[in-house]
Design an enzyme around this catalytic site. Structure first.
Site, mmCIF file in Angstrom:
data_model
loop_
_atom_site.group_PDB
_atom_site.id
_atom_site.type_symbol
_atom_site.label_atom_id
_atom_site.label_comp_id
_atom_site.label_asym_id
_atom_site.label_seq_id
_atom_site.Cartn_x
_atom_site.Cartn_y
_atom_site.Cartn_z
ATOM 1 N N CYS A 235 3.916 11.951 -19.673
ATOM 2 C CA CYS A 235 3.268 11.293 -18.749
ATOM 3 C C CYS A 235 3.776 11.613 -17.278
ATOM 4 O O CYS A 235 4.777 12.481 -17.458
ATOM 5 C CB CYS A 235 3.744 9.753 -19.037
ATOM 6 S SG CYS A 235 2.447 8.563 -18.094
ATOM 7 N N LYS B 38 5.488 11.044 -14.379
ATOM 8 C CA LYS B 38 6.561 11.208 -13.798
ATOM 9 C C LYS B 38 7.788 11.943 -14.627
ATOM 10 O O LYS B 38 8.854 12.502 -14.239
ATOM 11 C CB LYS B 38 7.418 9.842 -13.450
ATOM 12 C CG LYS B 38 6.538 8.994 -12.659
ATOM 13 C CD LYS B 38 5.678 9.851 -11.513
ATOM 14 C CE LYS B 38 4.699 9.055 -10.590
ATOM 15 N NZ LYS B 38 3.695 8.685 -11.694
ATOM 16 N N SER C 68 -3.413 7.688 -7.881
ATOM 17 C CA SER C 68 -3.518 8.295 -9.171
ATOM 18 C C SER C 68 -4.311 9.711 -9.223
ATOM 19 O O SER C 68 -5.239 9.969 -8.320
ATOM 20 C CB SER C 68 -4.243 7.413 -10.278
ATOM 21 O OG SER C 68 -4.713 8.133 -11.497
ATOM 22 N N CYS D 269 -3.234 11.943 -19.986
ATOM 23 C CA CYS D 269 -4.735 11.827 -19.374
ATOM 24 C C CYS D 269 -5.380 13.010 -19.151
ATOM 25 O O CYS D 269 -5.046 13.958 -18.481
ATOM 26 C CB CYS D 269 -4.639 10.954 -18.319
ATOM 27 S SG CYS D 269 -3.865 9.370 -18.473
#
Length: 565
Positions: free
Chosen positions: A123, A125, A473, A195
């Site tokens: 993810c 971070k 984002s 993503c």
């Protein structure tokens, strides 16, 4: 010198008998005390699809490290899911998690006197947090990406998680049925992986590849493919060689390496968050780099890749046509990449990609030739003006107009803004201001994907501007400006904007301006008061107290001892 040059302080000599006794309990034998100890920072988590496959990668890395004569020691670090916390109070913990990840990996690596570090992440971070830790430790280290998710499919369309966010706006605008809204929800995320567009995770993994801290070709692998586990094994072998030759991040994370990273981010059409995170890593590595450097690179490097969120294709498709190495080869051919930069492999960038063709494959539409770019300049513009004296970051890809000037709609939180958008309280021509969402004010610089997706879903993406001292984002596109500095909590001009003030965003002129004269702004400033902190304890309180400006990466260790600077 022996490969266990650091760990020998806990494994050698009579005085270390108790230390060895404890190590025997976790599997060490007599012959293992002479081997280098390699940390495997394991970001596995069932919190998010981004990280759910990392456990298998970490296990493969352990096996490979043993095969090459190292003693792996696996430990966990945290993750916070941006996509799941998006639009909620929980999103305030996202950027904070970058610092916690960096602190945790540094703490274990330093405390256990490890000789090398293999850090994994999925993810958003995870990536900058891990790289900041590798820079702080400055022991041989490598980053291994958990891989991207494959696209979902619904009614003949490729989906990503951003499709679900935009579906909310479409549904509220009456342009999507409840059944199709559910269909998008059920199909947007088909399995493991980060993503799937050129969002923040895939942007940062590509940047690390360009910097030489990850294996070439590893930044766009699919999490569910065997290739991801193969990367973990090969990274282990490369890391062991780096340990043997004492090849450390400080010799790789140079100013030119950061220039390479930003050049690749621009060519890919990557996330605005790359600016924040790469500045944070540069700060940690003590490499001078600022927003002016980003703008200088932007003006030279075109956008070459037609990737979501503003484009058509997803990262797994990009991988199939050559991925990041192919883009780097094109940039190298044009003199826009420093080919002599060293990598963790011991080879230069040019040595690793020089064999690739200098033009993209002809039978695809994802990577464009240099003379036919998607956009002639990079898409992450640095804006300044009376609204952002220290700078702000605008993402200008996928929009028709690069200038908007209109009345301000002012909101002091993301929730207020989203409610107004969904209730049709924002109209074409408006410039939405979302403030007190900065590093200190939020705290934590929440990402405004919910408001921007709602704007896109209502068909206003080219007609409404959005400005915030928070973040966006990697899935955001449209006329959006974030990272405004100084932030509202620090008394930046964004705190002084009144409802209806005319605000101008001009990407061509690099301008962010509120059309109010200096005298009026000073009058408003004299009446402004610092708000009470939203959090006074815990990790959010600590972050709000320590966070630097977004223009410096919003790190927490920039000014710890200002009196000794």
């Amino acid at each position: 010198m022996a490969d266990n040059r650091r760990s020998r302080v806990i494994t050698q000599g009579v005085a270390r008998t108790p230390n060895r006794a404890m190590l025997r309990a976790v599997g060490f034998r007599d012959e293992d005390f002479e081997k280098p100890i390699i940390g495997v920072g394991n970001a596995h988590s069932t919190i998010t699809p981004c990280n759910v496959g990392i456990g298998a990668m970490a296990r493969r890395a352990e096996e490979a490290l043993r095969e090459v004569g190292a003693m792996p020691m696996k430990f966990g670090t945290i993750t916070v899911s941006d996509g799941i916390t998006m639009g909620t109070e929980g999103m305030k913990y996202s950027l904070v998690s970058r610092e916690v990840i960096a602190d945790s990996i540094e703490t274990v690596g330093g405390g256990q006197r490890m000789d090398g570090m293999l850090a994994t992440g999925g993810c958003d971070k995870n990536m900058p947090g891990a790289m900041m830790a590798l820079a702080r430790l400055d022991i041989p280290g490598i980053f291994v990406y958990g891989g991207t998710i494959k696209p979902g499919h619904y009614k003949g369309e490729d989906l990503t998680v951003v499709s679900a966010f935009e579906a909310v706006g479409q549904y509220n605008a009456g342009n999507l049925s409840e059944a199709d809204l559910k269909g998008v929800e059920e199909n947007a995320c088909p399995g493991a992986g980060a993503c799937g567009g050129m969002f923040t995770a895939n942007t940062m993994s590509s940047a690390f590849e360009a910097m030489g801290m990850s294996l070439m070709g590893s930044s766009t692998v699919s999490a569910e493919d065997d290739e991801a586990r193969d990367v973990a094994a090969e990274a282990s072998r490369v890391l062991m060689d780096a340990v043997h030759h004492d090849r450390r991040p400080s010799s790789i994370l140079t100013r030119e390496a950061f220039e390479n990273a930003f050049a690749v981010v621009m060519a890919l059409g990557g996330s605005t968050n790359a600016v924040l995170h790469l500045l944070a890593i540069a700060n940690t590595a003590e490499v001078p780099f600022d927003l002016d450097d980003v703008e200088r690179i932007r003006r030279k490097v075109p956008v070459l890749c037609d990737l979501k969120p503003s484009g058509r294709f997803v990262t797994s498709q990009f991988h199939e046509v050559g991925g990041t190495p192919q883009v780097m080869r094109i940039l190298l051919e044009q003199g826009l990449l420093h080919g002599h930069c060293q990598t963790i492999t011991g080879q230069t960038i040019e040595a690793l990609i020089g064999h690739l063709p200098p033009e993209p494959p002809a039978d695809q539409e994802i990577i464009m030739p240099f003379d036919r770019p998607l956009y002639p300049e990079g898409h992450l513009a640095i804006l300044r003006g009376n609204l952002a004296e220290e700078g702000a970051v605008a993402k200008v890809s996928g929009i028709q107009q690069r200038r908007i000037s209109g009345p301000a709609r002012v909101f002091d939180s993301e929730e207020e803004c989203l409610e107004a958008i969904l209730a049709d309280g924002v109209q074409a021509g408006d410039v939405v201001i979302v403030r007190y969402e900065g590093p200190k004010g939020g705290p934590g610089m929440r990402e405004m994907l919910a408001p921007t997706s709602a704007i896109i879903g209502k068909g206003l993406g080219d007609a409404v501007g959005l400005i915030t001292d928070g973040r966006f984002s990697g899935g955001t596109y449209g006329m959006v400006v974030g990272h405004v500095a100084p932030e509202a909590y620090d008394g930046g001009t964004i705190a002084l904007i009144a409802e209806g003030d005319t605000v101008t965003i001009d990407a061509d002129q690099n301008l962010l301006q509120v059309e109010v004269d200096d005298a009026e702004l000073e009058r408003r400033r004299s009446q402004w008061q610092v708000p009470r902190p939203r959090y006074r304890r815990g990790v959010l309180g600590k972050y709000a107290r320590l966070a630097a400006s977004a223009s410096r990466g919003a790190v927490t260790d920039a000014d710890l001892f200002p009196e000794q600077e």
